[in-house]
Design a protein around this motif. Structure first.
Motif, PDB file in Angstrom:
ATOM      1  N   THR A 104       0.915  -0.682  -0.135  1.00  0.00           N
ATOM      2  CA  THR A 104       0.067   0.172   0.205  1.00  0.00           C
ATOM      3  C   THR A 104       0.794   1.082  -0.025  1.00  0.00           C
ATOM      4  O   THR A 104       0.635   2.622  -0.513  1.00  0.00           O
ATOM      5  N   ALA A 105       1.715   0.988   0.338  1.00  0.00           N
ATOM      6  CA  ALA A 105       2.772   2.418   0.985  1.00  0.00           C
ATOM      7  C   ALA A 105       3.442   2.133  -0.398  1.00  0.00           C
ATOM      8  O   ALA A 105       4.030   3.735  -1.132  1.00  0.00           O
ATOM      9  N   LEU A 106       3.648   1.706  -0.912  1.00  0.00           N
ATOM     10  CA  LEU A 106       4.566   1.746  -2.149  1.00  0.00           C
ATOM     11  C   LEU A 106       3.570   1.495  -3.513  1.00  0.00           C
ATOM     12  O   LEU A 106       4.663   2.256  -4.400  1.00  0.00           O
ATOM     13  N   PHE A 107       2.477   1.612  -3.441  1.00  0.00           N
ATOM     14  CA  PHE A 107       1.664   2.162  -4.676  1.00  0.00           C
ATOM     15  C   PHE A 107       1.453   3.772  -4.200  1.00  0.00           C
ATOM     16  O   PHE A 107       0.720   4.797  -5.260  1.00  0.00           O
ATOM     17  N   ALA A 108       0.812   3.523  -3.058  1.00  0.00           N
ATOM     18  CA  ALA A 108       0.011   5.243  -2.263  1.00  0.00           C
ATOM     19  C   ALA A 108       0.973   6.164  -2.497  1.00  0.00           C
ATOM     20  O   ALA A 108       1.112   7.949  -2.880  1.00  0.00           O
ATOM     21  N   TYR A 109       2.754   6.222  -2.774  1.00  0.00           N
ATOM     22  CA  TYR A 109       4.285   6.695  -2.675  1.00  0.00           C
ATOM     23  C   TYR A 109       4.237   8.070  -4.017  1.00  0.00           C
ATOM     24  O   TYR A 109       4.042   8.900  -4.004  1.00  0.00           O
ATOM     25  N   ASN A 154      -7.987   2.066   1.115  1.00  0.00           N
ATOM     26  CA  ASN A 154      -6.602   2.418   2.477  1.00  0.00           C
ATOM     27  C   ASN A 154      -5.505   3.339   1.600  1.00  0.00           C
ATOM     28  O   ASN A 154      -4.804   4.118   2.265  1.00  0.00           O
ATOM     29  N   VAL A 155      -5.350   2.776   0.277  1.00  0.00           N
ATOM     30  CA  VAL A 155      -4.318   2.974  -0.328  1.00  0.00           C
ATOM     31  C   VAL A 155      -4.440   4.590  -0.894  1.00  0.00           C
ATOM     32  O   VAL A 155      -3.586   5.886  -1.098  1.00  0.00           O
TER      33      VAL A 155
END
Length: 311
Positions: free
Chosen positions: A106-111, A169-170
């Motif tokens: 999720t963090a890798l996609f959202a950033y 969440n993203v």
């Protein structure tokens, strides 16, 4: 002695504001106390009923103080202790592994989609938003994970389908990155020679503990409460999750209740504390997550309030 204090209009206004603020705080505290009581009371009632005698419940109904204390519900569940303990291990493993992997993805996609200099940020943001509104349906979803990926009867079947990443969440994490990470900080790190991965791992992640804790809690609750993946993808008992074992036990109790007219099942039903078993299962199933919640609560409010405004 002469009183040298002077009451000015500004002093009066400040006192009025403090009084209004105190009244507002008092009302707010009363509302939260009432809300907390309304949340805690059902939990106490479920706990009390789980320790009550089955016959006293049928005669006098539910009570916060057991009319007759009994451990029959937990004794009944203890007879299947090995299956429950094994399911506990499966659920804890799936929750920890799935929660960590899901949080990282999720963090890798959202950033990247939070960076205004990323050319495809709108395309990927629309893809996330589209998956929130529309889904492929249960049958295509099942065929993908059984015929193409083939995850049946494995731990991957409890981690991957439907729970690993969530579009909501993203978007929360993307908004948090946009609001809390200034572009000048990334530019300074780039000028100092840091690469993209190093910026993300050593600068962005330490600054994002509130949203990481919030999304981590959401992911943990999702994995811990899931029983549907076990129902759909698992036929081997060694991969049954705790919630599915609880669900299966509940269905067995309901089956005995619905077929209590026959002689054999009537005798068997008489030995099963049906009502108290339901409550005992709720207490057992909620255990570790309730204990883990206070560790996330410190960051939960900040992560939600900053990341909840969608841009």
């Amino acid at each position: 002695m002469r009183n040298t204090s002077v009451i000015t209009p500004s002093t009066t206004q400040t006192a009025t504001r403090q009084q209004k603020f105190s009244v507002y705080q008092l009302l707010l505290h009363i509302i939260f106390i009432i809300t907390s009581i309304l949340v805690i009371i059902p939990v106490i009632l479920v706990l009390a009923v789980s320790f009550s005698d089955e016959n006293s419940i049928f005669i006098e109904g539910y009570s916060f103080i057991p009319k007759k204390f009994s451990m029959d519900a937990y004794t009944y569940l203890w007879q299947d202790k090995m299956a429950i303990l094994h399911a506990y291990g499966v659920s804890i493993s799936v929750t920890v592994i799935g929660g960590i992997i899901g949080l990282l993805l999720t963090a890798l996609f959202a950033y990247p989609i939070s960076r205004r200099d990323f050319p495809l940020r709108n395309v990927f943001s629309f893809y996330v938003f589209f998956t929130i509104l529309f889904g492929g349906g249960l049958v295509p979803w099942y065929m993908v994970f059984t015929n193409i990926i083939d995850v049946k009867d494995s731990m991957i079947a409890l981690i991957l389908p439907g729970l690993l990443m969530n579009g909501f969440n993203v978007l929360i994490m993307r908004t948090f990155f946009q609001n809390m990470v200034p572009p000048s900080l990334i530019e300074s790190a780039t000028i100092d020679g840091a690469g993209e991965f190093r910026i993300w791992w050593q600068i962005i992640m330490p600054l994002s503990l509130p949203v990481l804790a919030t999304i981590g809690l959401f992911s943990t609750l999702g994995y811990w409460n899931d029983w549907f993946n076990s129902l759909i993808f698992v036929s081997d008992a060694k991969w049954y999750s705790l919630q599915y074992v609880m669900q299966k036990t509940l269905l067995d109790v309901q089956f005995l209740s619905q077929h209590s007219s026959s002689g054999g099942t009537s005798a068997l039903l008489a030995a099963v504390p049906t009502e108290t078993v339901r409550m005992a299962m709720a207490i057992i199933g909620a255990g570790p997550v309730v204990l883990a919640y206070p560790f996330f609560q410190r960051y939960l409010v900040q992560g939600l309030t900053i990341g909840a405004v969608k841009g």
